[in-house]
Design a protein around this motif. Structure first.
Motif, PDB file in Angstrom:
ATOM      1  N   CYS A  92      -3.177  -2.799   0.316  1.00  0.00           N
ATOM      2  CA  CYS A  92      -2.173  -3.595   1.047  1.00  0.00           C
ATOM      3  C   CYS A  92      -2.575  -5.073   1.071  1.00  0.00           C
ATOM      4  O   CYS A  92      -1.746  -5.959   0.852  1.00  0.00           O
ATOM      5  CB  CYS A  92      -1.996  -3.056   2.460  1.00  0.00           C
ATOM      6  SG  CYS A  92      -3.542  -2.753   3.326  1.00  0.00           S
ATOM      7  N   CYS A  99      -0.483  -8.345  -0.833  1.00  0.00           N
ATOM      8  CA  CYS A  99       0.270  -9.195   0.110  1.00  0.00           C
ATOM      9  C   CYS A  99       0.404 -10.628  -0.419  1.00  0.00           C
ATOM     10  O   CYS A  99      -0.599 -11.312  -0.617  1.00  0.00           O
ATOM     11  CB  CYS A  99      -0.427  -9.217   1.471  1.00  0.00           C
ATOM     12  SG  CYS A  99       0.437 -10.272   2.644  1.00  0.00           S
ATOM     13  N   HIS A 125      -4.865  -4.414   6.347  1.00  0.00           N
ATOM     14  CA  HIS A 125      -5.559  -3.164   6.695  1.00  0.00           C
ATOM     15  C   HIS A 125      -6.165  -3.176   8.090  1.00  0.00           C
ATOM     16  O   HIS A 125      -6.424  -2.132   8.660  1.00  0.00           O
ATOM     17  CB  HIS A 125      -6.662  -2.867   5.658  1.00  0.00           C
ATOM     18  CG  HIS A 125      -7.917  -3.641   5.882  1.00  0.00           C
ATOM     19  ND1 HIS A 125      -8.049  -4.976   5.511  1.00  0.00           N
ATOM     20  CD2 HIS A 125      -9.074  -3.293   6.475  1.00  0.00           C
ATOM     21  CE1 HIS A 125      -9.252  -5.384   5.847  1.00  0.00           C
ATOM     22  NE2 HIS A 125      -9.895  -4.392   6.426  1.00  0.00           N
ATOM     23  N   CYS A 129       3.377  -4.167   0.754  1.00  0.00           N
ATOM     24  CA  CYS A 129       2.218  -3.376   1.201  1.00  0.00           C
ATOM     25  C   CYS A 129       2.633  -1.932   1.473  1.00  0.00           C
ATOM     26  O   CYS A 129       1.873  -1.003   1.190  1.00  0.00           O
ATOM     27  CB  CYS A 129       1.602  -4.007   2.443  1.00  0.00           C
ATOM     28  SG  CYS A 129       2.786  -4.234   3.784  1.00  0.00           S
ATOM     29  N   CYS A 159       0.835   1.269  -0.410  1.00  0.00           N
ATOM     30  CA  CYS A 159      -0.077   2.135   0.358  1.00  0.00           C
ATOM     31  C   CYS A 159      -0.036   3.579  -0.169  1.00  0.00           C
ATOM     32  O   CYS A 159       1.018   4.219  -0.143  1.00  0.00           O
ATOM     33  CB  CYS A 159       0.289   2.107   1.836  1.00  0.00           C
ATOM     34  SG  CYS A 159      -0.756   3.209   2.801  1.00  0.00           S
TER      35      CYS A 159
END
Ligand code: SF4
Ligand code: SF4
Ligand code: SF4
Length: 205
Positions: free
Chosen positions: A169, A173, A180, A194, A198
């Protein structure tokens, strides 16, 4: 991200280049201002990640020439963001007031808006190519305004028990946020990258 998001960057070029001949194109910026001020009290910086033409330019065009370095921490600081906001907004207001009462006022105000678009786009391209595509978006006055109006709205949530701390993630970004960690992210632009990245389906709005 919306299906139209990748194609919006062209609007920046139309306003910045076409506006030199047709200053009325500058009024497109007022539409942008209106949209982001209406949306941000409910969805924070959602406009930045989904509808902003310059954001789209950063993610899909500037990214091709970007060195993808780390965005300096100082860019996110309110010590920079507030002065940039006051300076740019103050300068634009001053220039608009100074042409009130003159001939061709419609075109003159349009040209002020076009100039603002050109200058900020040039800064965004320079910073985006040297640092990261969204470097400008960390202290853009319109991003700061959206954060102040709705930074807590439509927040990204992490299910800690599902998370395996792979940090995929964080890596994806565009704002280089530490997703996180699960801390509040008022500068999240709600792009959803994200969430898609995931592997444990641990992220949700
Ligand atoms: S921060 Fe500014 S330039 Fe970046 S996406 Fe938001 S409104 Fe557009
Ligand atoms: S991508 Fe998902 S599992 Fe990996 S660190 Fe982020 S939230 Fe946790
Ligand atoms: S935290 Fe997720 S949704 Fe927010 S800007 Fe980063 S990748 Fe996009």
């Amino acid at each position: 991200m919306l299906k139209i998001t990748p194609y919006l960057g062209i609007l920046v070029l139309i306003v910045s280049i076409g506006g030199l001949w047709f200053p009325a194109l500058g009024y497109f910026l007022l539409l942008v201002f209106a949209a982001l001020f209406l949306i941000s009290p409910f969805r924070g910086r959602w406009f930045c990640g989904n509808l902003c033409p310059r954001g789209s330019l950063a993610d899909f065009w500037i990214v091709k020439i970007s060195k993808k370095n780390k965005i300096p921490k100082a860019f996110r600081s309110f010590w920079l963001r507030v002065p940039v906001f006051i300076l740019l907004m103050g300068f634009m207001t001053y220039r608009i007031i100074s042409v009130i009462g003159s001939l061709n006022i419609f075109d003159k105000i349009g040209m002020i808006l076009v100039t603002m678009c050109i200058v900020t786009t040039a800064i965004a391209i320079l910073l985006g190519s040297y640092f990261s595509p969204r470097a400008w978006c960390t202290f853009c006055p319109m991003g700061t305004a959206q954060r102040l109006l709705g930074g807590k709205r439509y927040a990204l949530k992490i299910e800690k028990e599902k998370c395996i701390t792979c940090k995929k993630c964080d890596k994806i970004c565009p704002m280089q946020l530490e997703v996180h960690k699960g801390a509040p992210l008022p500068d999240c632009i709600k792009c959803g990258r994200c969430i898609e990245a995931c592997p444990k389906d641990a992220l949700h709005f």
